[in-house]
Design a protein around this motif. Structure first.
Motif, PDB file in Angstrom:
ATOM      1  N   SER A  42      27.334  19.927  41.880  1.00  0.00           N
ATOM      2  CA  SER A  42      26.309  19.821  43.011  1.00  0.00           C
ATOM      3  C   SER A  42      25.634  18.704  43.052  1.00  0.00           C
ATOM      4  O   SER A  42      25.151  18.146  42.022  1.00  0.00           O
ATOM      5  CB  SER A  42      25.487  21.094  43.099  1.00  0.00           C
ATOM      6  N   TRP A  43      25.461  18.045  44.287  1.00  0.00           N
ATOM      7  CA  TRP A  43      24.745  16.906  44.702  1.00  0.00           C
ATOM      8  C   TRP A  43      23.715  17.115  45.687  1.00  0.00           C
ATOM      9  O   TRP A  43      24.319  17.644  46.725  1.00  0.00           O
ATOM     10  CB  TRP A  43      25.521  15.592  44.850  1.00  0.00           C
ATOM     11  N   TYR A  44      22.572  16.659  45.548  1.00  0.00           N
ATOM     12  CA  TYR A  44      21.533  16.536  46.744  1.00  0.00           C
ATOM     13  C   TYR A  44      21.566  15.310  47.438  1.00  0.00           C
ATOM     14  O   TYR A  44      21.631  14.184  46.619  1.00  0.00           O
ATOM     15  CB  TYR A  44      20.010  17.053  46.112  1.00  0.00           C
ATOM     16  N   PHE A  45      21.479  15.244  48.815  1.00  0.00           N
ATOM     17  CA  PHE A  45      21.431  14.034  49.447  1.00  0.00           C
ATOM     18  C   PHE A  45      19.844  13.599  49.562  1.00  0.00           C
ATOM     19  O   PHE A  45      19.103  14.458  49.703  1.00  0.00           O
ATOM     20  CB  PHE A  45      21.528  14.311  50.981  1.00  0.00           C
ATOM     21  N   ILE A  46      19.641  12.302  49.177  1.00  0.00           N
ATOM     22  CA  ILE A  46      18.226  11.881  48.873  1.00  0.00           C
ATOM     23  C   ILE A  46      17.688  11.115  49.986  1.00  0.00           C
ATOM     24  O   ILE A  46      17.005  11.225  50.638  1.00  0.00           O
ATOM     25  CB  ILE A  46      17.775  11.158  47.498  1.00  0.00           C
ATOM     26  N   ALA A  47      18.748   9.976  50.097  1.00  0.00           N
ATOM     27  CA  ALA A  47      18.005   8.915  51.341  1.00  0.00           C
ATOM     28  C   ALA A  47      19.523   8.218  51.674  1.00  0.00           C
ATOM     29  O   ALA A  47      20.473   8.320  51.120  1.00  0.00           O
ATOM     30  CB  ALA A  47      17.111   7.749  50.712  1.00  0.00           C
ATOM     31  N   ALA A  48      19.246   7.649  52.750  1.00  0.00           N
ATOM     32  CA  ALA A  48      20.318   6.920  53.511  1.00  0.00           C
ATOM     33  C   ALA A  48      19.472   5.264  53.967  1.00  0.00           C
ATOM     34  O   ALA A  48      18.230   5.700  54.463  1.00  0.00           O
ATOM     35  CB  ALA A  48      21.034   7.330  54.654  1.00  0.00           C
ATOM     36  N   ALA A  49      20.568   4.458  54.034  1.00  0.00           N
ATOM     37  CA  ALA A  49      19.735   2.937  54.575  1.00  0.00           C
ATOM     38  C   ALA A  49      20.891   2.445  55.276  1.00  0.00           C
ATOM     39  O   ALA A  49      22.049   2.489  54.916  1.00  0.00           O
ATOM     40  CB  ALA A  49      18.932   2.395  53.615  1.00  0.00           C
ATOM     41  N   GLY A  50      20.676   1.723  56.459  1.00  0.00           N
ATOM     42  CA  GLY A  50      21.778   1.028  57.143  1.00  0.00           C
ATOM     43  C   GLY A  50      21.328  -0.286  57.677  1.00  0.00           C
ATOM     44  O   GLY A  50      20.146  -0.647  57.591  1.00  0.00           O
ATOM     45  N   GLU A  51      22.337  -0.914  58.152  1.00  0.00           N
ATOM     46  CA  GLU A  51      21.825  -2.443  58.830  1.00  0.00           C
ATOM     47  C   GLU A  51      21.135  -2.089  60.053  1.00  0.00           C
ATOM     48  O   GLU A  51      20.471  -2.787  60.378  1.00  0.00           O
ATOM     49  CB  GLU A  51      23.227  -3.347  59.362  1.00  0.00           C
ATOM     50  N   SER A  52      21.369  -1.014  60.905  1.00  0.00           N
ATOM     51  CA  SER A  52      20.857  -0.694  61.908  1.00  0.00           C
ATOM     52  C   SER A  52      20.348   0.782  62.178  1.00  0.00           C
ATOM     53  O   SER A  52      20.844   1.742  61.138  1.00  0.00           O
ATOM     54  CB  SER A  52      21.531  -1.178  63.179  1.00  0.00           C
ATOM     55  N   ASP A  53      19.554   1.034  62.995  1.00  0.00           N
ATOM     56  CA  ASP A  53      19.245   2.333  63.170  1.00  0.00           C
ATOM     57  C   ASP A  53      20.372   3.182  63.522  1.00  0.00           C
ATOM     58  O   ASP A  53      20.584   4.587  63.136  1.00  0.00           O
ATOM     59  CB  ASP A  53      18.129   2.378  64.522  1.00  0.00           C
ATOM     60  N   SER A  54      21.464   2.815  64.155  1.00  0.00           N
ATOM     61  CA  SER A  54      22.642   3.581  64.659  1.00  0.00           C
ATOM     62  C   SER A  54      23.249   4.000  63.510  1.00  0.00           C
ATOM     63  O   SER A  54      24.165   5.167  63.470  1.00  0.00           O
ATOM     64  CB  SER A  54      23.383   2.811  65.789  1.00  0.00           C
ATOM     65  N   ASP A  55      23.276   3.175  62.416  1.00  0.00           N
ATOM     66  CA  ASP A  55      23.952   3.216  61.116  1.00  0.00           C
ATOM     67  C   ASP A  55      23.940   4.768  60.228  1.00  0.00           C
ATOM     68  O   ASP A  55      24.364   5.372  59.691  1.00  0.00           O
ATOM     69  CB  ASP A  55      24.100   2.235  60.313  1.00  0.00           C
ATOM     70  N   VAL A  56      22.296   5.072  60.621  1.00  0.00           N
ATOM     71  CA  VAL A  56      22.026   6.403  60.082  1.00  0.00           C
ATOM     72  C   VAL A  56      21.245   7.284  60.706  1.00  0.00           C
ATOM     73  O   VAL A  56      20.638   8.192  60.296  1.00  0.00           O
ATOM     74  CB  VAL A  56      20.735   5.881  59.075  1.00  0.00           C
ATOM     75  N   GLN A  57      21.542   7.102  62.061  1.00  0.00           N
ATOM     76  CA  GLN A  57      21.131   8.168  63.079  1.00  0.00           C
ATOM     77  C   GLN A  57      21.584   9.563  62.817  1.00  0.00           C
ATOM     78  O   GLN A  57      20.610  10.555  62.931  1.00  0.00           O
ATOM     79  CB  GLN A  57      21.686   7.692  64.521  1.00  0.00           C
ATOM     80  N   MET A  58      22.619   9.893  62.280  1.00  0.00           N
ATOM     81  CA  MET A  58      23.108  11.175  61.878  1.00  0.00           C
ATOM     82  C   MET A  58      22.274  11.822  60.846  1.00  0.00           C
ATOM     83  O   MET A  58      22.354  13.024  60.772  1.00  0.00           O
ATOM     84  CB  MET A  58      24.619  11.256  61.456  1.00  0.00           C
ATOM     85  N   PHE A  59      21.707  10.931  60.190  1.00  0.00           N
ATOM     86  CA  PHE A  59      20.967  11.465  58.924  1.00  0.00           C
ATOM     87  C   PHE A  59      19.533  11.912  59.155  1.00  0.00           C
ATOM     88  O   PHE A  59      18.772  12.579  58.448  1.00  0.00           O
ATOM     89  CB  PHE A  59      20.890  10.504  57.637  1.00  0.00           C
ATOM     90  N   LYS A  60      19.151  11.456  60.330  1.00  0.00           N
ATOM     91  CA  LYS A  60      17.658  11.571  60.786  1.00  0.00           C
ATOM     92  C   LYS A  60      17.262  13.087  60.976  1.00  0.00           C
ATOM     93  O   LYS A  60      16.174  13.511  61.076  1.00  0.00           O
ATOM     94  CB  LYS A  60      17.224  11.071  61.861  1.00  0.00           C
TER      95      LYS A  60
END
Length: 169
Positions: A42-60
């Motif tokens: 098992s793994w917990y998702f902790i954080a995401a970072a991207g070059e632009s807002d659209s790269d991480v939009q789905m995680f918000k």
């Protein structure tokens, strides 16, 4: 006039500091040489970072996410099952990753243009993954941090975010 002078001075200082104190990129691990059984569980998702807002939009919109990584009947394949909480709903998804012996990246089933890389972390119970697609209609580059415990220490987050800044620049 003073404002412009100070902005140039700060810019010049930043250039000099960057050449003197280099930010080290985290070491990329070759997917073909991984002991995949070491990462099962098992793994917990902790954080995401991207070059632009659209790269991480789905995680918000995600409240909480738990993944389970297991091997498949074929040794070069990993199955990732996810339970993603969005509001009051739980979305269940499955992903299949293919590992090729002499490649650094993993291939995600159904996404032939996307490359997935794994990086070492200072946090011993963490996985850092970079997903990137530099071809096709939807280009992106994002880093994700996963941990075996839901309580990631501050030092793990700090070490990962410093490395992600280098990789995303």
């Amino acid at each position: 006039m003073y404002h412009r002078f100070w902005s140039y001075l700060v810019y010049l200082y930043g250039l000099v500091a960057q050449t003197i104190w280099r930010c080290e990129e985290p070491a990329k691990m070759s997917a073909g040489g991984l002991n995949t059984a070491e990462y099962f569980g098992s793994w917990y998702f902790i954080a995401a970072a991207g070059e632009s807002d659209s790269d991480v939009q789905m995680f918000k919109s995600m409240d909480n996410t738990l993944f389970d990584l297991q091997g498949a009947n074929i040794p070069e394949r990993l199955v990732l099952q996810g339970a993603i909480k969005v509001g009051n709903h739980c979305i269940k998804r499955n992903w299949v990753y293919y590992i090729h012996r002499y490649r650094d990246d993993m291939e995600l089933e159904g996404r032939p243009l996307m490359k997935v890389y794994i990086f070492e972390s200072d946090c011993k119970d963490c996985i850092i993954m970079m997903e990137m697609q530099d071809e096709g209609e939807h280009q992106f580059k994002r880093m994700m941090l996963y941990e075996e415990s839901s309580l990631c220490g501050d030092e793990g987050i700090h070490g990962v975010t410093a490395g992600e800044r280098v990789l995303l620049d």
